[in-house]
Design a protein around this motif. Sequence first.
Motif, PDB file in Angstrom:
ATOM      1  N   LEU A  14      37.601  50.461  37.119  1.00 21.56           N
ATOM      2  CA  LEU A  14      38.379  49.045  37.023  1.00 21.56           C
ATOM      3  C   LEU A  14      39.435  49.559  35.809  1.00 21.56           C
ATOM      4  CD1 LEU A  14      35.724  46.500  36.352  1.00 21.56           C
ATOM      5  CD2 LEU A  14      36.758  47.098  38.420  1.00 21.56           C
ATOM      6  N   HIS A  15      40.650  49.184  36.151  1.00 21.85           N
ATOM      7  CA  HIS A  15      41.843  49.189  35.602  1.00 21.85           C
ATOM      8  C   HIS A  15      42.329  48.143  34.754  1.00 21.85           C
ATOM      9  CE1 HIS A  15      41.698  53.597  36.574  1.00 21.85           C
ATOM     10  NE2 HIS A  15      41.656  53.108  37.627  1.00 21.85           N
ATOM     11  N   VAL A  16      42.701  48.042  33.536  1.00 18.77           N
ATOM     12  CA  VAL A  16      43.329  46.864  32.809  1.00 18.77           C
ATOM     13  C   VAL A  16      44.664  46.462  33.578  1.00 18.77           C
ATOM     14  CG1 VAL A  16      44.202  45.797  30.872  1.00 18.77           C
ATOM     15  CG2 VAL A  16      42.427  47.590  30.666  1.00 18.77           C
ATOM     16  N   GLY A  17      44.565  45.203  34.335  1.00 17.97           N
ATOM     17  CA  GLY A  17      45.847  44.578  34.717  1.00 17.97           C
ATOM     18  C   GLY A  17      46.004  44.985  36.323  1.00 17.97           C
ATOM     19  N   ALA A  18      44.919  45.563  36.970  1.00 17.18           N
ATOM     20  CA  ALA A  18      44.712  45.821  38.270  1.00 17.18           C
ATOM     21  C   ALA A  18      44.180  44.751  38.896  1.00 17.18           C
ATOM     22  CB  ALA A  18      44.070  47.353  38.764  1.00 17.18           C
ATOM     23  N   VAL A  19      44.707  44.401  40.139  1.00 16.05           N
ATOM     24  CA  VAL A  19      44.017  43.458  41.151  1.00 16.05           C
ATOM     25  C   VAL A  19      43.739  44.349  42.446  1.00 16.05           C
ATOM     26  CG1 VAL A  19      44.627  41.408  42.589  1.00 16.05           C
ATOM     27  CG2 VAL A  19      45.680  41.688  40.150  1.00 16.05           C
ATOM     28  N   TYR A  20      42.611  44.017  42.810  1.00 12.40           N
ATOM     29  CA  TYR A  20      42.089  44.756  43.981  1.00 12.40           C
ATOM     30  C   TYR A  20      41.804  43.944  45.251  1.00 12.40           C
ATOM     31  CZ  TYR A  20      41.038  48.177  40.478  1.00 12.40           C
ATOM     32  OH  TYR A  20      41.024  49.261  39.294  1.00 12.40           O
ATOM     33  N   ALA A  21      42.472  44.170  46.177  1.00  8.82           N
ATOM     34  CA  ALA A  21      42.229  43.757  47.454  1.00  8.82           C
ATOM     35  C   ALA A  21      40.876  44.052  48.176  1.00  8.82           C
ATOM     36  CB  ALA A  21      43.303  43.801  48.432  1.00  8.82           C
ATOM     37  N   ALA A  22      40.285  43.054  48.536  1.00  6.51           N
ATOM     38  CA  ALA A  22      38.802  43.537  49.162  1.00  6.51           C
ATOM     39  C   ALA A  22      38.612  43.473  50.438  1.00  6.51           C
ATOM     40  CB  ALA A  22      37.923  42.290  48.560  1.00  6.51           C
ATOM     41  N   GLY A  79      30.903  48.289  38.003  1.00  5.98           N
ATOM     42  CA  GLY A  79      31.356  48.823  36.810  1.00  5.98           C
ATOM     43  C   GLY A  79      31.147  47.750  35.813  1.00  5.98           C
ATOM     44  N   SER A  80      31.674  48.131  34.478  1.00 10.00           N
ATOM     45  CA  SER A  80      31.739  47.106  33.503  1.00 10.00           C
ATOM     46  C   SER A  80      32.773  47.026  32.706  1.00 10.00           C
ATOM     47  CB  SER A  80      30.498  47.416  32.454  1.00 10.00           C
ATOM     48  OG  SER A  80      30.751  48.581  31.882  1.00 10.00           O
TER      49      SER A  80
END
Length: 153
Positions: free
Chosen positions: A1-9, A25-26
């Motif tokens: 996970l990255h700060v500010g990232a939006v993931y398409a599922a 992740g946490s």
Amino acid sequence: LHVGAVYAANRSRSGVTVFSAPASGSVIVEPPEDVPQPRARITALPPRVVDDCSELILDGSGSSGHGLRGAFVWSVTRTEPTLPAESLASLHQALALAATAASAFGGGWAQVLKIPSEALLAGTTYTFELTVTSFFDPSVSAAAERSVVVAGS
């Protein structure tokens, strides 16, 4: 996970991308460095005088600095003339219902309080208090008062 990232599922059958898939992740969530100070604000409808046949609406949604999930606690601080406890029973019931309704949605008390006319006594001035508490620091709160006169019809 990255700060500010939006993931398409996933993509739906219509081709629309869905962004609400679980991630593994946490992430450590911390309060902001500068916790905002709550500010309580009450508006009333009607503003100062309500007739004894009308509902009174007290609106605390103009309050700020509570962190969106901070607690809103409504109370009656005084009446003029002073009323005995049994005369305030239906008003306290209205306050309790507001707390119950807000708790059903996972939060403190309701930001908007609706008081039915039968809970108010004509010829009485009620002083209501709203205490707004910070979600980030429950030891930080602010209060505001609003007096409303119930006029006889």
